[in-house]
Enzyme design. Structure first.
Site, PDB file in Angstrom:
ATOM      1  N   CYS A 127       0.839  -1.187   0.000  1.00 27.51           N
ATOM      2  CA  CYS A 127       0.000   0.000   0.000  1.00 27.51           C
ATOM      3  C   CYS A 127       0.882   1.248   0.000  1.00 27.51           C
ATOM      4  O   CYS A 127       2.107   1.180   0.049  1.00 27.51           O
ATOM      5  CB  CYS A 127      -0.920   0.007   1.218  1.00 27.51           C
ATOM      6  SG  CYS A 127      -0.012   0.021   2.790  1.00 27.51           S
ATOM      7  N   CYS A 148       3.307   1.737   2.887  1.00 24.62           N
ATOM      8  CA  CYS A 148       4.588   1.047   2.687  1.00 24.62           C
ATOM      9  C   CYS A 148       5.492   1.880   1.783  1.00 24.62           C
ATOM     10  O   CYS A 148       6.697   2.017   2.026  1.00 24.62           O
ATOM     11  CB  CYS A 148       4.365  -0.339   2.088  1.00 24.62           C
ATOM     12  SG  CYS A 148       3.316  -1.430   3.060  1.00 24.62           S
ATOM     13  N   CYS A 170      41.016 -22.137  -7.499  1.00 23.32           N
ATOM     14  CA  CYS A 170      41.693 -21.703  -6.276  1.00 23.32           C
ATOM     15  C   CYS A 170      41.076 -20.401  -5.773  1.00 23.32           C
ATOM     16  O   CYS A 170      40.151 -19.850  -6.378  1.00 23.32           O
ATOM     17  CB  CYS A 170      43.190 -21.509  -6.524  1.00 23.32           C
ATOM     18  SG  CYS A 170      43.529 -20.221  -7.750  1.00 23.32           S
ATOM     19  N   CYS A 219      40.978 -17.377  -8.222  1.00 20.30           N
ATOM     20  CA  CYS A 219      39.855 -17.321  -9.162  1.00 20.30           C
ATOM     21  C   CYS A 219      38.642 -16.672  -8.495  1.00 20.30           C
ATOM     22  O   CYS A 219      37.958 -15.830  -9.098  1.00 20.30           O
ATOM     23  CB  CYS A 219      39.492 -18.739  -9.630  1.00 20.30           C
ATOM     24  SG  CYS A 219      40.842 -19.611 -10.455  1.00 20.30           S
ATOM     25  N   CYS A 258      34.176 -28.631  28.091  1.00 14.88           N
ATOM     26  CA  CYS A 258      34.955 -27.476  28.528  1.00 14.88           C
ATOM     27  C   CYS A 258      35.162 -26.515  27.382  1.00 14.88           C
ATOM     28  O   CYS A 258      34.685 -26.731  26.259  1.00 14.88           O
ATOM     29  CB  CYS A 258      36.306 -27.922  29.098  1.00 14.88           C
ATOM     30  SG  CYS A 258      37.381 -28.704  27.860  1.00 14.88           S
ATOM     31  N   CYS A 271      36.545 -27.800  24.106  1.00 12.22           N
ATOM     32  CA  CYS A 271      35.555 -28.434  23.236  1.00 12.22           C
ATOM     33  C   CYS A 271      34.835 -27.381  22.393  1.00 12.22           C
ATOM     34  O   CYS A 271      34.575 -27.589  21.204  1.00 12.22           O
ATOM     35  CB  CYS A 271      34.529 -29.212  24.063  1.00 12.22           C
ATOM     36  SG  CYS A 271      35.226 -30.527  25.071  1.00 12.22           S
ATOM     37  N   ASP A 275      15.938  11.164  22.277  1.00 16.86           N
ATOM     38  CA  ASP A 275      15.092  11.844  21.304  1.00 16.86           C
ATOM     39  C   ASP A 275      13.832  12.329  22.030  1.00 16.86           C
ATOM     40  O   ASP A 275      13.409  11.727  23.021  1.00 16.86           O
ATOM     41  CB  ASP A 275      14.720  10.867  20.185  1.00 16.86           C
ATOM     42  CG  ASP A 275      13.771  11.481  19.181  1.00 16.86           C
ATOM     43  OD1 ASP A 275      14.109  12.523  18.620  1.00 16.86           O
ATOM     44  OD2 ASP A 275      12.679  10.916  18.980  1.00 16.86           O
ATOM     45  N   ASP A 321      12.968   6.317  18.565  1.00 14.26           N
ATOM     46  CA  ASP A 321      11.899   5.417  18.113  1.00 14.26           C
ATOM     47  C   ASP A 321      11.522   5.603  16.655  1.00 14.26           C
ATOM     48  O   ASP A 321      10.679   4.881  16.147  1.00 14.26           O
ATOM     49  CB  ASP A 321      10.640   5.628  18.966  1.00 14.26           C
ATOM     50  CG  ASP A 321       9.916   6.925  18.630  1.00 14.26           C
ATOM     51  OD1 ASP A 321      10.613   7.906  18.302  1.00 14.26           O
ATOM     52  OD2 ASP A 321       8.682   6.950  18.704  1.00 14.26           O
ATOM     53  N   ASP A 375      15.721   8.352  13.520  1.00 15.26           N
ATOM     54  CA  ASP A 375      16.656   8.054  14.609  1.00 15.26           C
ATOM     55  C   ASP A 375      17.597   6.903  14.252  1.00 15.26           C
ATOM     56  O   ASP A 375      18.587   6.679  14.946  1.00 15.26           O
ATOM     57  CB  ASP A 375      15.895   7.679  15.890  1.00 15.26           C
ATOM     58  CG  ASP A 375      15.043   8.818  16.409  1.00 15.26           C
ATOM     59  OD1 ASP A 375      15.467   9.975  16.262  1.00 15.26           O
ATOM     60  OD2 ASP A 375      13.952   8.550  16.937  1.00 15.26           O
TER      61      ASP A 375
END
Length: 962
Positions: free
Chosen positions: A13, A16, A75, A78, A230, A233, A644, A843, A847
């Site tokens: 819409c 948007c 490689c 490339c 641990c 790992c 703000d 907000d 911002d």
């Protein structure tokens, strides 16, 4: 300047379109030429990534996306050659090149991309496997819906065979999930008809099933891991996963035994890599399944450890008691040799049953050329048992004083460490309580209303557009809008707000919130992973698996810790053997074994993730969403908070409160013209003017030539009259005389309202005063932050006079006003150049750059999606006290991490030398390996318990809303 036209997807819409227009206006070097719901045209001198990222952050898709199989690359040079060629083009936004695939997004055509790759000397492989899928469609109601979906599916790698309101048949190289995603993004739903899809094969006699792919673009795939003990790992698993082609990044959480993986890698390849590294991995498809599986794993782990500990201590405790109370543990006769030989065999049985995991894991680690905590335990207990059996079998090889057996040490060490693991597992299971509570909020069924009939259906059957009934005491199943009834909903589990919120027709309801009284009918809008609750769960999970910068120190030490301990143990053994008193072999064994046992990489590995997991979970309970652990570490050092004004310090619900007229217009005509001009704008001040006209029941005229000037105002034609609406700068730029209105302007501004000028056909017509009331807790929140030692700055695009009035009411002395949207980021940079560590709170779309630039960006949950995406913290409750809560909790979490790391470092710094025997000249005795085992287990329990203290964190000021 290059003019580029790009397709848009999911733009439904004009609202948007306006969101995208406003966002693009903030981008430097990009000029918007035209935009509608299907495409946009821009003129730019810069590459496209910023444009693509901005539009994607708003929730829309832009441009083309290709995944071309390529050949001839041998490689890394490339790959680099293609990457260099792509980076030089302005029509390419993002790319990821491997030796097999070119993944490219931008405005470039497929043919141009193909020609570019071929021109570099490589091949684009056009023959590939094609799949035939049949889908059942829902949500399509007319020919326009079919046309919209057809447009979305009109891609080079998709051939539509048939499509109508109920069915879709395609041939494509994409997976079925890819097609479903396209349909869902377009606003409809698709279900694969299993069993009737068949591959159309080109140059390939066998077509395998589409392989699962790890997610990308901000989402992650989570795997449940097993076998981790641990920090070593963790490093091994991360290294194995990162080696898989297509993996962008990975976070392994030792506390939860999970891995979050980002990229485009094959899921099976990742799991195979983990298994090849000596660990286990599995995927859970949804939160509920994952949670159940983790609970099962924790319960099974706890039971196994308790059983093994009980068996080990049942043997070890009597043996130790025998030695403590005077029993001989020396082989001095045939009888003692036989007796201890039997005990040795029993101990061996214990080691290969209750202690088998230590030896199996250490062997796996050895095969992969690494050492872990299990390696230390296996070496220590194994050495004690082997020495003791050697004494039993051939006592004559040892002097009499050295014929001591240590079977009780092996049994006690296994028992104490295992019971430590059991208690640690029990404590670890509590760290995810906050996440589990969020998952519990999601009901499994919903009451669907169809044709006047109400039926309870599983949540998986609910689709967008359905009408749902919410009864008293029930949880909201999905996000939606109320279409009938009114009630009070408890939203505290999502926002932290203690008071129930009144919901009426038109209000939004969120999944997981609880209806206290009354009955509601609401329309489902966002389902599944699109609900706010699902997004919160995903954000919390990702944050819990992230690592702060401080964790890098622990990771670096952990990577060399176990090998270093083994070297120290060897050096200790050599020192005692060559320079120690007799019997040297006994002192050597005890000291070396104790060094191996007391070292605890487990505590070091748990120190950071445990604190992060608990801290992020506690934040979620307070209505604070944290993007990652790095943000928490940054927030702990903040000294300046920039606020703000509109929507942050104020309610964000401005109202027209005053009028001044300078021509023949009436008050109603002034508002009518201004509202007619602003009716397509989403700016808060514009909404106030439109609402004022609606309240007065004034008809709005159509407008044309509407233009927005960011931070200044708007212009357009209404009823054949050229109108300008904006601030003083805007009027001066357009040569509108306003000097005669300065007194009225000052009068409105001194009331704390925002004066907005309206010019009609080149002359000032009037001023409209718009007031946005302060949040009821803004004053107390600002005072609280100032008491915390924070410098509070108010940043606003409003006039300096209005800003100063508002600041005076709040006790803020540092005010920056008349700032254009792009100037907010510059103000943040200025503060940072002064040595300040800045948190920005806002907000709005304007911002977002400042939020991203600050050390910490904090978005109000009521703000726009792009603001939330740009911020590291999101406040789900509409209270500035959440800012102080977030900063306090960040400091508490960082302090907890430092306590854990300090404890782990100090423990090993002191424990290892004592185990090696530095106190022997003073005490004449060595530390027992059994005591070392107990200390090792205790260190892990201490770290876990200390981290769990964060679950009890309470903000310093338990404020009450007035």
């Amino acid at each position: 300047m290059n003019t580029i036209t790009l397709p848009l997807t999911n733009v439904r819409c004009m609202r948007c379109v306006n969101k995208i227009r406003d966002a693009i206006s903030l981008l430097p070097a990009i000029q918007l030429i035209d935009i509608n719901t299907e495409q946009l045209t821009v003129s730019t001198e810069s590459p496209l990534p910023s444009l693509f990222d901005t539009i994607t952050a708003l929730g829309y898709q832009v441009g083309y996306h290709y995944q071309l199989p390529i050949g001839g690359l041998s490689c890394g040079r490339c790959v680099a050659k293609i990457e260099q060629a792509l980076s030089e083009r302005h029509d390419i936004a993002h790319f990821n090149i491997t030796k097999q695939l070119a993944d490219v997004s931008g405005s470039i055509s497929k043919q141009a991309l193909t020609d570019l790759i071929i021109g570099l000397g490589y091949q684009v492989i056009t023959s590939q496997i094609q799949y035939h899928y049949n889908f059942t469609l829902t949500g399509l109601s007319c020919g326009k819906c079919i046309a919209k979906l057809t447009t979305a599916l009109n891609q080079d790698n998709i051939d539509i065979i048939t499509i109508d309101k109920n069915n879709l048949s395609v041939t494509t190289s994409l997976t079925a999930d890819d097609i479903i995603t396209i349909v869902t993004t377009t606003g409809y739903q698709a279900t694969l008809n299993t069993g009737d899809q068949a591959p159309d094969v080109t140059n390939n006699p066998i077509a395998p099933e589409p392989e699962p792919i790890i997610a990308s673009q901000g989402t992650a795939t989570q795997l449940l891991l097993s076998g981790l003990t641990c920090a070593s790992c963790v490093a091994s698993v991360e290294k194995a996963i990162k080696a898989v082609e297509g993996v962008d990044s990975v976070n392994v959480n030792l506390a939860e035994r999970t891995a979050l993986i980002y990229g485009q890698a094959s899921l099976q390849a990742v799991i195979t890599a983990i298994e090849n590294a000596g660990y286990g991995a599995e995927q859970s498809e949804d939160d509920q399944t994952r949670r159940i599986r983790q609970q099962q794993q924790n319960q099974q782990t706890f039971k196994t450890h308790i059983r093994n500990a009980t068996v080990s201590l049942a043997l070890g405790v009597p043996l130790m008691a025998w030695g403590i109370f005077g029993g001989s543990m020396v082989i001095d006769s045939t009888t003692s040799q036989i007796s201890w030989g039997v005990i040795g065999l029993i101990t061996l049985a214990l080691l290969v049953t209750a202690g088998k995991d230590f030896y199996i894991n250490s062997w796996k680690a050895f095969l992969h050329h690494r050492a872990t905590m299990d390696t230390l335990v296996a070496l220590g207990t194994g050495a004690a048992w082997l020495f003791s059996m050697a004494v039993v079998i051939a006592p004559d090889l040892f002097p009499l004083a050295a014929r001591h057996v240590y079977f009780e040490a092996s049994a006690m060490i296994i028992g104490l460490i295992t019971i430590g693991h059991a208690l640690e597992a029990r404590a670890r299971s509590r760290t995810s309580k906050a996440l589990e509570r969020l998952i519990d909020l999601q009901p499994q069924t919903a009451i669907v209303v169809e044709n006047g009939q109400e039926t309870e259906q599983p949540l998986s059957a609910v689709v967008a557009g359905m009408t749902l009934r919410l009864k008293p005491g029930a949880k909201v199943a999905v996000d939606g809008s109320v279409i009938d009834g009114n009630s009070y909903l408890d939203e505290s589990m999502l926002t932290g707000e203690p008071l129930a919120v009144h919901k009426k027709i038109g209000d939004h309801v969120r999944a997981g919130t609880i209806n206290q009284q009354g009955s509601l009918l609401f329309k489902a809008e966002h389902i599944g992973t699109d609900t706010m609750l699902a997004r919160i769960i995903q954000l919390v999970r990702q944050a819990q698996s992230s690592k702060p910068a401080l964790a890098r120190l622990a990771d670096t030490i952990s990577s060399i810790f176990v090998p270093s301990v083994m070297i120290i143990a060897i050096l200790t053994a050599m020192a005692w053997f060559y320079f120690g008193p007799q019997p040297a072999s006994v002192y050597m064994l005890v000291a070396a074994t104790t060094v191996l046992i007391i070292a605890c990489p487990c505590a070091l590995g748990l120190a950071t993730p445990m604190s992060v997991t608990v801290g992020v979970g506690r934040a979620a309970e307070l209505g604070i969403l944290i993007k990652d652990a790095e943000a928490m570490q940054q927030a702990a050092g903040i000294d300046t908070v920039v606020l703000d004004k509109t929507g942050t310090l104020t309610e964000g619900k401005p109202q027209v409160v005053d009028y001044k007229i300078y021509n023949t217009l009436t008050r109603e005509q002034l508002v009518q013209l201004a509202a007619s001009l602003e009716q397509s704008s989403e700016h808060p001040l514009a909404n106030a003017i439109v609402q004022s006209a609606q309240q007065q029941q004034l008809d709005l005229y159509p407008h044309s030539d509407f233009m927005t000037y960011s931070g200044l105002g708007v212009s357009g034609t209404v009823d054949q009259q050229q109108l300008l609406l904006g601030n003083a700068k805007f009027m001066n730029q357009n040569n509108i005389k306003i000097t005669h209105a300065e007194t009225d302007f000052d009068f409105i501004a001194n009331q704390g309202a925002t004066p907005v000028y309206l010019a009609q056909n080149g002359l000032l017509a009037g001023i409209i005063g718009i007031s946005d009331p302060l949040r009821k807790d803004s004053f107390s929140a600002v005072k609280r932050m100032q008491k915390m030692g924070l410098n509070v700055v108010m940043l606003t695009g409003d006039s300096i006079k209005t800003a100063q009035v508002i600041a005076a009411k709040l006790g803020i002395t540092d005010v920056v006003a008349d700032v254009l949207p792009d100037g907010k980021a510059a103000q943040i940079t200025l503060l940072q150049q002064q040595g300040k560590r800045v948190a920005m709170v806002g907000d709005g779309i304007n911002d977002a750059p400042a939020l991203a630039l600050a050390e910490v960006g904090i978005a109000m949950g009521s703000g726009t999606d792009v603001a939330i995406e740009s911020a590291q913290f999101t406040l789900m409750r509409h209270s500035l006290h959440g800012v102080a809560d977030a900063l306090e909790l960040s400091k508490a979490t960082l302090r907890n991490i430092k306590e854990n790391l300090f404890g782990a470092f100090i423990y090993n710094t002191l424990g290892i030398p004592i185990a090696a025997g530095v106190l022997f000249p003073l005490t004449g005795t060595l530390l027992s390996p059994v005591i070392a085992g107990a200390a090792m287990a205790l260190s892990s329990i201490t770290v876990v318990s200390n981290a769990n203290r964060l679950r009890l964190f309470k903000p310093s000021q338990q404020h009450q809303e007035k």
